[in-house]
Design a protein around this motif. Structure first.
Motif, PDB file in Angstrom:
ATOM      1  N   VAL A 173       2.237   1.640  -3.570  1.00 29.00           N
ATOM      2  CA  VAL A 173       1.230   1.942  -4.601  1.00 29.00           C
ATOM      3  C   VAL A 173       0.587   3.308  -4.373  1.00 29.00           C
ATOM      4  CG1 VAL A 173      -0.986   1.193  -5.557  1.00 29.00           C
ATOM      5  CG2 VAL A 173       0.769  -0.476  -5.044  1.00 29.00           C
ATOM      6  N   ARG A 174       0.346   3.619  -3.081  1.00 32.93           N
ATOM      7  CA  ARG A 174      -0.253   4.929  -2.768  1.00 32.93           C
ATOM      8  C   ARG A 174       0.709   5.693  -1.866  1.00 32.93           C
ATOM      9  NH1 ARG A 174      -4.974   5.240   0.140  1.00 32.93           N
ATOM     10  NH2 ARG A 174      -4.330   3.450   1.358  1.00 32.93           N
TER      11      ARG A 174
ATOM     12  N   ARG B 204      -9.229  -1.293  -8.990  1.00 32.99           N
ATOM     13  CA  ARG B 204      -8.758   0.002  -9.506  1.00 32.99           C
ATOM     14  C   ARG B 204      -9.309   0.260 -10.910  1.00 32.99           C
ATOM     15  NH1 ARG B 204      -3.117   2.814  -8.376  1.00 32.99           N
ATOM     16  NH2 ARG B 204      -4.249   3.124  -6.460  1.00 32.99           N
TER      17      ARG B 204
ATOM     18  N   ASP C  56     -10.475   2.870  -3.326  1.00 31.36           N
ATOM     19  CA  ASP C  56      -9.200   2.146  -3.190  1.00 31.36           C
ATOM     20  C   ASP C  56      -8.753   2.018  -1.738  1.00 31.36           C
ATOM     21  OD1 ASP C  56      -8.468   1.203  -5.585  1.00 31.36           O
ATOM     22  OD2 ASP C  56      -7.102   2.833  -6.112  1.00 31.36           O
ATOM     23  N   SER C  57      -8.748   3.170  -1.044  1.00 30.95           N
ATOM     24  CA  SER C  57      -8.210   3.188   0.323  1.00 30.95           C
ATOM     25  C   SER C  57      -9.020   2.263   1.226  1.00 30.95           C
ATOM     26  CB  SER C  57      -8.246   4.610   0.868  1.00 30.95           C
ATOM     27  OG  SER C  57      -9.561   5.107   0.807  1.00 30.95           O
TER      28      SER C  57
ATOM     29  N   ASP D 144       0.828  -1.209   0.000  1.00 25.26           N
ATOM     30  CA  ASP D 144       0.000   0.000   0.000  1.00 25.26           C
ATOM     31  C   ASP D 144       0.865   1.263   0.000  1.00 25.26           C
ATOM     32  OD1 ASP D 144      -2.347   1.518   0.148  1.00 25.26           O
ATOM     33  OD2 ASP D 144      -2.185   1.668   2.315  1.00 25.26           O
TER      34      ASP D 144
ATOM     35  N   ARG E 167      -3.562   6.680   6.888  1.00 24.62           N
ATOM     36  CA  ARG E 167      -3.629   6.318   5.477  1.00 24.62           C
ATOM     37  C   ARG E 167      -4.983   6.624   4.823  1.00 24.62           C
ATOM     38  NH1 ARG E 167      -0.050   6.375   2.460  1.00 24.62           N
ATOM     39  NH2 ARG E 167      -0.451   4.516   1.241  1.00 24.62           N
ATOM     40  N   PRO E 168      -6.054   5.974   5.239  1.00 26.55           N
ATOM     41  CA  PRO E 168      -7.273   6.110   4.440  1.00 26.55           C
ATOM     42  C   PRO E 168      -8.170   7.272   4.834  1.00 26.55           C
ATOM     43  CG  PRO E 168      -7.559   4.371   6.045  1.00 26.55           C
ATOM     44  CD  PRO E 168      -6.242   5.019   6.324  1.00 26.55           C
TER      45      PRO E 168
ATOM     46  N   GLU F 218       2.208  11.987   0.434  1.00 27.46           N
ATOM     47  CA  GLU F 218       2.593  13.215  -0.273  1.00 27.46           C
ATOM     48  C   GLU F 218       4.042  13.588   0.039  1.00 27.46           C
ATOM     49  OE1 GLU F 218      -0.218  16.248   0.666  1.00 27.46           O
ATOM     50  OE2 GLU F 218      -1.901  15.087  -0.132  1.00 27.46           O
TER      51      GLU F 218
END
Lengths: 149, 297
Positions: free
Chosen positions: B123-124, B263, B270-271, B120, B177-178, B127
């Motif tokens: 992929v994500r 996706r 996604d999250s 994760d 994260r999400p 920032e």
């Protein structure tokens, strides 16, 4: 003490997020204006100022004194004109001194009392950790004997 | 969130609670469930989940008939607040002063969660790659490598530290994260997302509370007098049974394929699916019927 620790962590996270959000909004949405210090009195909300925003509307705002040094606050007196950064009215009525953005960004004073509570509760739990094991020990007798011996 | 969405959110919450309770008490069907509540002799938990699903569907159908299904629900509504306070207190008790809902994990499950967390992260990516993110990623990668190449069972202290990093991974997933709180304010959550959100909400919040408790437990070990207490807690959190490494790899591969397919199809956010994959992966690997257990990884 376990509850105090958990609550303190939640409060700390909440204050941290609130401050970070405020600073981010100042970066992205903030605009600068000249403001007039009305009384110079430090109330619980802050120092009261008025200014005209980008739409030329009269607005009121508050400067939080805890962000700045005593020396810098000497210039925020009644009748003085100061340069402030403000947010759109629907976000916040707090304004910051334009030349002190980095000071505001680095401000961590909101954590002082919470960190004290965290440290106190942590120290207490380290000395008396027995309640942490409630529910994990089949024979709670061991815990109670250890706790009250 | 709409009222219909909120009902599916609650369905996710209750179904997840049932699954967690089932995993924490493997013999619940025989001993803990009262006879009158045993909807099925062999699979009472699944029977209850199915019943709740039917009730939720019926409620949503009724709401749709009277045109209330799209009514808006927010945390500011009193009755929603009461539900959340009750749920929060229940999870607080379950996470902090009991082991009511906490499944016993093992090294291979921790490895699976670490691999999914690392996937994760790649992929994500965040920032900003701050030192904290690097540190967390390094911890996860280091422990994952250790669990892959060190074939012996970990010592008691090693297990405590591995469990701490496992909980830290879930804690970060919950709060950094999400952005699960943002999900609640989204009006356009569909019923699938609302259900997954409910399940993920309970799983991650419970583990986040357990993380705080475990931080205290591990940090209290600085006093030598507290160290014998670790003997009591680790067997309640760790299972000595292992899942074969290839099964962990297969589970991760399946979850990654699901994420990739999602996706492209955009079935759910996604999250949310990443967080649900972590929860579902842990619970699937813990199922006794998942496969043969090996003694070591």
């Amino acid at each position: 003490m376990i509850i105090l620790f958990v609550v303190a962590v939640i409060v700390l996270a909440d204050r941290f997020n609130e401050h970070r959000q405020f600073v981010n909004q100042l970066d992205t949405l903030g605009q600068d204006a000249w403001a007039l210090v009305v009384t110079g009195e430090r109330s619980s909300v802050g120092i009261y100022v008025t200014f005209r925003d980008a739409a030329d509307a009269e607005r009121a705002g508050f400067v939080r004194p805890q962000y700045y040094s005593e020396e810098r606050l000497q210039t925020v007196k009644a009748g003085a004109e100061i340069r402030v950064r403000y947010l759109p009215a629907q976000y916040a009525s707090y304004v910051v001194l334009s030349d002190q953005l980095e000071t505001v960004r680095a401000y961590r004073g909101y954590a002082t009392d919470v960190l004290l509570a965290l440290a106190f509760s942590w120290l207490w739990i380290v000395i008396y950790p027995d309640f942490l094991y409630l529910g994990y020990v089949d024979d709670n007798q061991y815990i109670w004997q250890r706790r009250f011996k | 969130m709409t009222l219909a969405g909120f009902i599916f959110f609650l369905l996710g919450v209750f179904v997840e609670l049932l699954w967690l309770y089932d995993l924490a008490h493997p013999s619940a069907g025989q001993t803990v469930w009262p006879r009158a509540l045993q909807l099925s002799k062999t699979r009472p938990t699944q029977a209850w989940a199915a019943l709740l699903f039917i009730i939720a569907l019926g409620l949503v159908g009724l709401l749709r008939l009277v045109g209330w299904d799209t009514a808006s629900v927010s945390l500011d509504d009193n009755w929603v607040g009461v539900i959340f306070v009750g749920l929060g207190l229940f999870l607080l008790a379950a996470g902090l002063i009991a082991d009511l809902l906490v499944p016993r994990v093992n090294e291979s499950i921790i490895l699976g969660v670490l691999l999914m967390g690392l996937f994760d992260l790649l992929v994500r990516p965040p920032e900003v790659w701050s030192p904290v993110v690097w540190g967390l990623g390094g911890l996860q990668a280091g422990l994952a490598l250790l669990l892959i190449f060190y074939s012996q069972p970990l010592s008691l202290t090693g297990r405590a530290l591995a469990y701490l990093i496992y909980l830290l991974t879930l804690f970060c997933q919950a709060f950094f994260r999400p952005d699960t709180t943002t999900l609640f304010t989204l009006a356009e959550l569909n019923w699938r997302e609302a259900f997954l959100f409910g399940a993920v909400f309970v799983f991650l919040l419970l583990h986040a509370l357990l993380f705080l408790r475990f931080v205290l437990i591990v940090s209290s070990l600085i006093l030598p007098a507290n160290r014998p207490l670790l003997v009591y807690i680790i067997p309640r959190l760790f299972s000595t049974e292992q899942v074969a490494l290839w099964r962990v790899a297969a589970a991760c591969a399946v979850l990654i394929v699901v994420l990739v397919v999602n996706r492209f199809t955009g079935l759910v956010a996604d999250s949310l699916l990443v967080s649900f994959s972590l929860a579902a992966g842990v619970q699937a690997l813990l199922r006794p019927g998942f496969g043969r257990r090996a003694d070591t990884i």
